[in-house]
Structures are given as C-alpha cells and as structure tokens.
Scaffold this motif. Structure first.
Motif, short mmCIF file in Angstrom:
data_model
loop_
_atom_site.label_atom_id
_atom_site.label_comp_id
_atom_site.label_asym_id
_atom_site.label_seq_id
_atom_site.Cartn_x
_atom_site.Cartn_y
_atom_site.Cartn_z
N PHE A 87 0.84 -1.20 0.00
CA PHE A 87 0.00 0.00 0.00
C PHE A 87 0.88 1.25 0.00
O PHE A 87 0.69 2.16 -0.81
N ALA A 88 1.86 1.30 0.91
CA ALA A 88 2.74 2.46 1.01
C ALA A 88 3.56 2.63 -0.26
O ALA A 88 3.73 3.75 -0.76
N ASN A 89 4.07 1.52 -0.81
CA ASN A 89 4.87 1.61 -2.05
C ASN A 89 4.03 2.12 -3.21
O ASN A 89 4.48 2.96 -3.99
N ASN A 90 2.80 1.62 -3.34
CA ASN A 90 1.92 2.08 -4.42
C ASN A 90 1.59 3.56 -4.27
O ASN A 90 1.55 4.31 -5.25
N LEU A 91 1.33 3.98 -3.03
CA LEU A 91 1.03 5.39 -2.78
C LEU A 91 2.24 6.26 -3.10
O LEU A 91 2.10 7.33 -3.71
N ASN A 92 3.43 5.80 -2.72
CA ASN A 92 4.65 6.56 -3.04
C ASN A 92 4.88 6.64 -4.54
O ASN A 92 5.30 7.67 -5.05
N ASN A 93 4.61 5.55 -5.25
CA ASN A 93 4.79 5.56 -6.71
C ASN A 93 3.83 6.52 -7.38
O ASN A 93 4.16 7.17 -8.37
N ARG A 94 2.63 6.63 -6.84
CA ARG A 94 1.62 7.49 -7.46
C ARG A 94 1.74 8.95 -7.00
O ARG A 94 1.63 9.86 -7.81
N ALA A 95 1.95 9.17 -5.69
CA ALA A 95 1.92 10.54 -5.16
C ALA A 95 3.29 11.05 -4.73
O ALA A 95 3.40 12.19 -4.30
N GLY A 96 4.31 10.23 -4.82
CA GLY A 96 5.65 10.66 -4.41
C GLY A 96 5.90 10.38 -2.95
O GLY A 96 4.97 10.24 -2.15
N ARG A 97 7.17 10.29 -2.60
CA ARG A 97 7.56 9.99 -1.23
C ARG A 97 7.79 11.31 -0.50
O ARG A 97 8.91 11.72 -0.27
N LYS A 98 6.73 12.00 -0.17
CA LYS A 98 6.81 13.30 0.48
C LYS A 98 6.25 13.20 1.88
O LYS A 98 5.22 12.58 2.08
N TYR A 99 6.92 13.84 2.82
CA TYR A 99 6.39 13.87 4.18
C TYR A 99 5.20 14.81 4.21
O TYR A 99 5.28 15.93 3.73
N ALA A 100 4.13 14.37 4.76
CA ALA A 100 2.89 15.16 4.88
C ALA A 100 2.45 15.70 3.52
O ALA A 100 2.44 16.90 3.28
N ARG A 101 2.10 14.78 2.64
CA ARG A 101 1.66 15.17 1.29
C ARG A 101 0.59 16.26 1.38
O ARG A 101 -0.34 16.15 2.16
#
Length: 188
Positions: free
Chosen positions: A136-150
C-alpha cells in the motif's frame, strides 16, 4: 509555517487586559492567515481516490472497558478536504511573551493516511523483509511521491501562498498595535 514576531507582546498584553474583543480579533485574524494555507492544502488533495484499490475500510478499536469505536478509513475526497482544519491557540501568559500558534492539520483518518503513509525518510525494506501494508505504502509513493505530509508540506513550499499568509499575520499585528496605542492614549 514559522513566523516569529518580537516586540508585540506589550500590545497584546494591553489588549488582553483592556479590550477582550480586540484581543479575540487577533485570534480570528491569525485563523484567516491559516485559511490561506488550508485552502492551498485542499487544492493539493486528490479529488479522487489516490489508489484504485483504496477500499471501504473500517478500523475498530476496543477499549479496556469493552467499548468499541469504528473509524471509516475509506477515501472520500469531500470528507478529506473538509477535514483539513485550521487550529489556533492563544498563550496563557501574554505578558511574558507567549506565542500564538496557527496549525493546519488534516483531521480525517483517510486524509492522515494519505498524508503520512510511506512518507518516512528511511529507504524501503528489501523484498521479502517488509511490513504489513508495505505494498500500500509503495503504491502510494509511486503514485503521489515519497513526500512527508503530502499536501501540507507542498503548500508550505509554495512561496506565494506563504507570502500571502505572512501579509495577513503582519496586518493582524499592525491592527493590534494600533488598538493598543489607542487604549494607552497614543496616536495612530
């Protein structure tokens, strides 16, 4: 957003002591400055589900007394956007240089998950050694980027938005100083 203003404690202390309505106006004015940032965070929040498999999830917690509470974790863009709030706190002792705080925070569980999931600074674990929810976290990072507090940090890095918020804070401070001078018999 960090805004440090010094020298205005006297004006705020005078207002708190002599004119509570104007003192409350400081809080309202700072909330309006926070609204500028809140609106930008709402713009940065996805209008649809950030992941196609973000389902209708519920989390149930049972306390020691046996009382259960359930939180809806499904992503509803309207609820997530309206869940982004501005909070202000007033200092307990203004005369000693207390600090007014303005915070923009996401209050919905799904919004908090979107903002924080997988956004830590550590590199992802090696395949096969992961944690539950890693995909889940990897997919979210791939889609929205690995940003703290998107969304929240993106708004803070938008210099035009921060400048507008700082202008509103400066206006609140000017108004407070004028009101304190009027109370003390000064001219402005």
């Amino acid at each position: 957003m960090k805004v440090r203003v010094t020298g205005e404690q006297r004006a705020v202390a005078v207002l708190k002591a002599f004119d509570k309505d104007v003192f409350k106006g400081i809080d309202k004015g700072l909330k309006l400055a926070g609204d500028v940032l809140r609106d930008e965070v709402r713009v940065k929040t996805p209008s649809g589900s950030p992941l196609s498999n973000w389902g209708r999830w519920n989390a149930t917690k049972v306390t020691r007394k046996g009382v259960s509470t359930t939180k809806d974790l499904s992503y509803n863009a309207t609820k997530v956007r309206t869940g982004i709030k501005v909070n202000t706190t007033q200092p307990k002792k203004v005369s000693t240089g207390g600090i007014f705080r303005v915070a923009v925070a996401t209050m919905s569980p799904a919004g908090a998950m979107y903002a924080m999931a997988g956004s830590n600074k550590k590199p992802p674990p090696a395949p096969g050694t992961g944690y539950r929810g890693q995909s889940f976290a990897n997919n979210l990072n791939n889609r929205a980027g690995r940003k703290y507090a998107r969304g929240l940090n993106e708004a803070m890095k938008n210099n035009a938005v921060v400048a507008r918020a700082k202008e509103k804070v400066a206006a609140v401070i000017r108004d407070a100083e004028r009101a304190a001078d009027r109370i003390l018999g000064g001219r402005r």
